[in-house]
Design a protein around this motif. Structure first.
Motif, PDB file in Angstrom:
ATOM      1  N   THR A  66      -0.590   4.190  -2.113  1.00 62.91           N
ATOM      2  CA  THR A  66      -0.123   2.801  -2.218  1.00 62.91           C
ATOM      3  C   THR A  66       1.377   2.625  -2.425  1.00 62.91           C
ATOM      4  O   THR A  66       1.872   1.507  -2.309  1.00 62.91           O
ATOM      5  N   VAL A  69       4.441   3.846   1.363  1.00 65.73           N
ATOM      6  CA  VAL A  69       4.607   2.789   2.352  1.00 65.73           C
ATOM      7  C   VAL A  69       4.288   1.449   1.677  1.00 65.73           C
ATOM      8  O   VAL A  69       3.433   1.379   0.805  1.00 65.73           O
ATOM      9  N   PRO A  71       2.364  -1.510   1.429  1.00 68.05           N
ATOM     10  CA  PRO A  71       1.123  -1.955   2.058  1.00 68.05           C
ATOM     11  C   PRO A  71       1.097  -3.447   2.379  1.00 68.05           C
ATOM     12  O   PRO A  71       0.329  -3.885   3.236  1.00 68.05           O
ATOM     13  N   PHE A  74       1.338  -4.477   5.935  1.00 69.72           N
ATOM     14  CA  PHE A  74       0.172  -4.256   6.788  1.00 69.72           C
ATOM     15  C   PHE A  74      -0.974  -5.215   6.457  1.00 69.72           C
ATOM     16  O   PHE A  74      -2.081  -5.055   6.955  1.00 69.72           O
ATOM     17  N   PRO A  78      -4.701  -4.564   8.866  1.00 70.84           N
ATOM     18  CA  PRO A  78      -5.170  -3.370   8.153  1.00 70.84           C
ATOM     19  C   PRO A  78      -5.591  -2.232   9.079  1.00 70.84           C
ATOM     20  O   PRO A  78      -5.503  -1.070   8.704  1.00 70.84           O
ATOM     21  N   LEU A  81      -2.790   0.222   9.537  1.00 66.61           N
ATOM     22  CA  LEU A  81      -2.641   1.155   8.418  1.00 66.61           C
ATOM     23  C   LEU A  81      -3.725   2.223   8.466  1.00 66.61           C
ATOM     24  O   LEU A  81      -3.476   3.389   8.154  1.00 66.61           O
ATOM     25  N   GLY A  84      -2.788   4.718  10.961  1.00 64.98           N
ATOM     26  CA  GLY A  84      -1.661   5.479  10.435  1.00 64.98           C
ATOM     27  C   GLY A  84      -2.091   6.553   9.451  1.00 64.98           C
ATOM     28  O   GLY A  84      -1.609   7.697   9.503  1.00 64.98           O
ATOM     29  N   MET A  85      -2.993   6.209   8.556  1.00 66.78           N
ATOM     30  CA  MET A  85      -3.460   7.183   7.569  1.00 66.78           C
ATOM     31  C   MET A  85      -4.262   8.316   8.224  1.00 66.78           C
ATOM     32  O   MET A  85      -4.220   9.461   7.777  1.00 66.78           O
ATOM     33  N   SER A 120       4.964   5.080   9.587  1.00 69.39           N
ATOM     34  CA  SER A 120       5.384   3.749   9.162  1.00 69.39           C
ATOM     35  C   SER A 120       6.570   3.258   9.987  1.00 69.39           C
ATOM     36  O   SER A 120       6.644   2.077  10.354  1.00 69.39           O
ATOM     37  N   ALA A 128       9.046  -0.725   6.364  1.00 62.20           N
ATOM     38  CA  ALA A 128       7.691  -0.450   5.871  1.00 62.20           C
ATOM     39  C   ALA A 128       7.693   0.588   4.760  1.00 62.20           C
ATOM     40  O   ALA A 128       6.727   0.696   4.008  1.00 62.20           O
ATOM     41  N   VAL A 294      -5.789  -4.346   2.885  1.00 63.82           N
ATOM     42  CA  VAL A 294      -5.013  -3.155   2.518  1.00 63.82           C
ATOM     43  C   VAL A 294      -4.857  -3.108   0.999  1.00 63.82           C
ATOM     44  O   VAL A 294      -4.829  -4.147   0.336  1.00 63.82           O
TER      45      VAL A 294
END
Length: 418
Positions: A66, A69, A71, A74, A78, A81, A84-85, A120, A128, A294
């Protein structure tokens, strides 16, 4: 649900590679100094890594999930994100596997933070990234080997001056055992015992009506443990003095026992800190999957995710952990148990403190710094600078490598997802 399952497999893959690479930090010096065999090291580290991950792995995981980046950027997308993860997990796992195949003890913390920053930037831009968090973590990375090296050098200087170089080192060790026991258990106890003793404190207060200050139980447990370790160590030393036929140096042999115990603390500390590198992205994705939003105001790490990370670490250690153990244990300086004990104790101190504050520091930085600090006390001629240079190079390229992999994989996954 399928997406969450795939992400869980990716998190397990990262934890596997993390176990293969970073767990060498816990047991490398013990194997190098012959305090334990490789098989024994794998078993001990496996149990304690898992325990540390499950009991204390949530704080660092929350930081990574958390605070790297922002959050909030995003909030309206969501799914972005989430992709991205997933790219972070794949990028980190690939880099750790490459480094492990080469025997380099790189930092998984560097790889994860680099990958998060990389995706990000591609997803939204540099805005971001929470640059203040990045700055705090970067400072911690730089300070970690320096602090660990200074602590290790201090401990080793004391042992070298007041035990090893005395006319009767055996008698000196007798006198120092209570202090060594207290120092060893204080490092672990100050940070871990308050949390571990909480269930007992609540039981005494709620069930038996016994009201005592909250800090008294950890102090009691710590004192009992230190006294017990002192008595056991004295008896072991007496047995070694009587049976000189099997053991040539009773001082180093006894310090090997302390080294093994300190290695156990490093394994526990590593599990509590570095499991976050594997499971933080999964925790963020799980949050998005359950809520459709998010995680802006922190996140609670579910037990099943902590357990998944712990199992992955242990599995990777068992299958691939041998190469990096050899680099840490034998490649930097020749290690005696006395030196290994100091390096492990310094590493445990540094990493457990970092975990307490939720900082994802590098265990490999801490241990390599500790080993080099001891090498400086022994004399720089003992340090194998070629190995150190290779490790430093691997450290330096890990962040950009993680960022490039994270950005590239995210770009590809976003295209495939449209």
């Amino acid at each position: 649900m399928l997406q969450l399952g795939i992400t869980a497999l990716l998190a397990f893959y990262v934890a596997w590679n993390l176990g293969a690479n970073d767990v060498a930090n816990a047991m490398g010096t013990s194997v190098g100094s012959k305090a334990v065999s490789l098989k024994q090291a794998l078993i001990i580290a496996g149990v304690l890594e898992f325990t540390g991950a499950v009991l204390f792995g949530d704080r660092v995981s929350e930081t990574l999930a958390t605070e790297i980046v922002n959050p909030a950027l995003f909030a309206t997308q969501p799914q972005l994100l989430l992709i991205g993860m997933m790219s972070v997990l794949l990028a980190c796992g690939l880099w750790l596997q490459i480094a492990t195949s080469r025997g380099f003890p790189v930092s998984s913390s560097h790889a994860v933070v680099g990958a998060i920053a990389g995706f990000s930037c591609v997803a939204i831009g540099t805005d971001a990234i929470d640059w203040s968090s990045i700055g705090t973590i970067t400072i911690a990375w730089v300070v970690t080997p320096l602090v660990s090296g200074a602590i290790a050098a201090l401990f080793y200087s004391i042992i070298k001056r007041w035990i090893l170089e005395q006319n009767d080192p055996l008698q000196q060790l007798y006198e120092w055992i209570p202090w060594l026991s207290s120092a060893l258990l204080a490092v672990f106890g100050v940070i871990v015992l308050p949390a571990v003793s909480q269930p007992i404190y609540r039981f005494l207060q709620q069930r038996l009506g016994v009201n005592i200050p909250a800090h008294d139980l950890p102090l009691l447990f710590g004192v009992c443990a230190a006294v017990g370790l002192t008595i056991i160590s004295w008896r072991q030393l007496d047995a070694r003095v009587i049976d000189q036929s099997k053991i040539q140096n009773p001082v180093e042999s006894q310090l090997a026992k302390f080294q093994l115990l300190s290695a156990c603390f490093v394994a526990f500390a590593h599990g509590s800190n570095d499991v976050g590198n594997a499971i933080a992205p999964l925790a963020a994705i799980n949050y998005i999957y359950l809520t459709g939003t998010v995680p802006i105001n922190g996140i609670t790490i579910p037990l099943w995710i902590l357990t998944l990370g712990g199992v992955g670490i242990v599995s990777g250690l068992a299958v691939w952990g041998k190469k990096v153990i050899a680099t840490i244990g034998e490649g930097i300086i020749p290690l005696q148990p006395s030196a290994g004990f100091c390096a492990e104790l310094a590493t445990a101190t540094t990493i457990l403190l970092a975990s307490r504050f939720g900082l994802p520091v590098s265990t490999s930085h801490a241990l390599v710094g500790g080993v080099v600090g001891i090498g400086i006390v022994q004399g720089s001629k003992h340090i194998k600078f070629k190995t150190v240079q290779g490790i430093l190079l691997a450290w330096l390229i890990t962040v950009p490598a993680g960022a490039i992999l994270g950005a590239g994989i995210f770009a590809i996954m976003r295209i495939l997802n449209t």
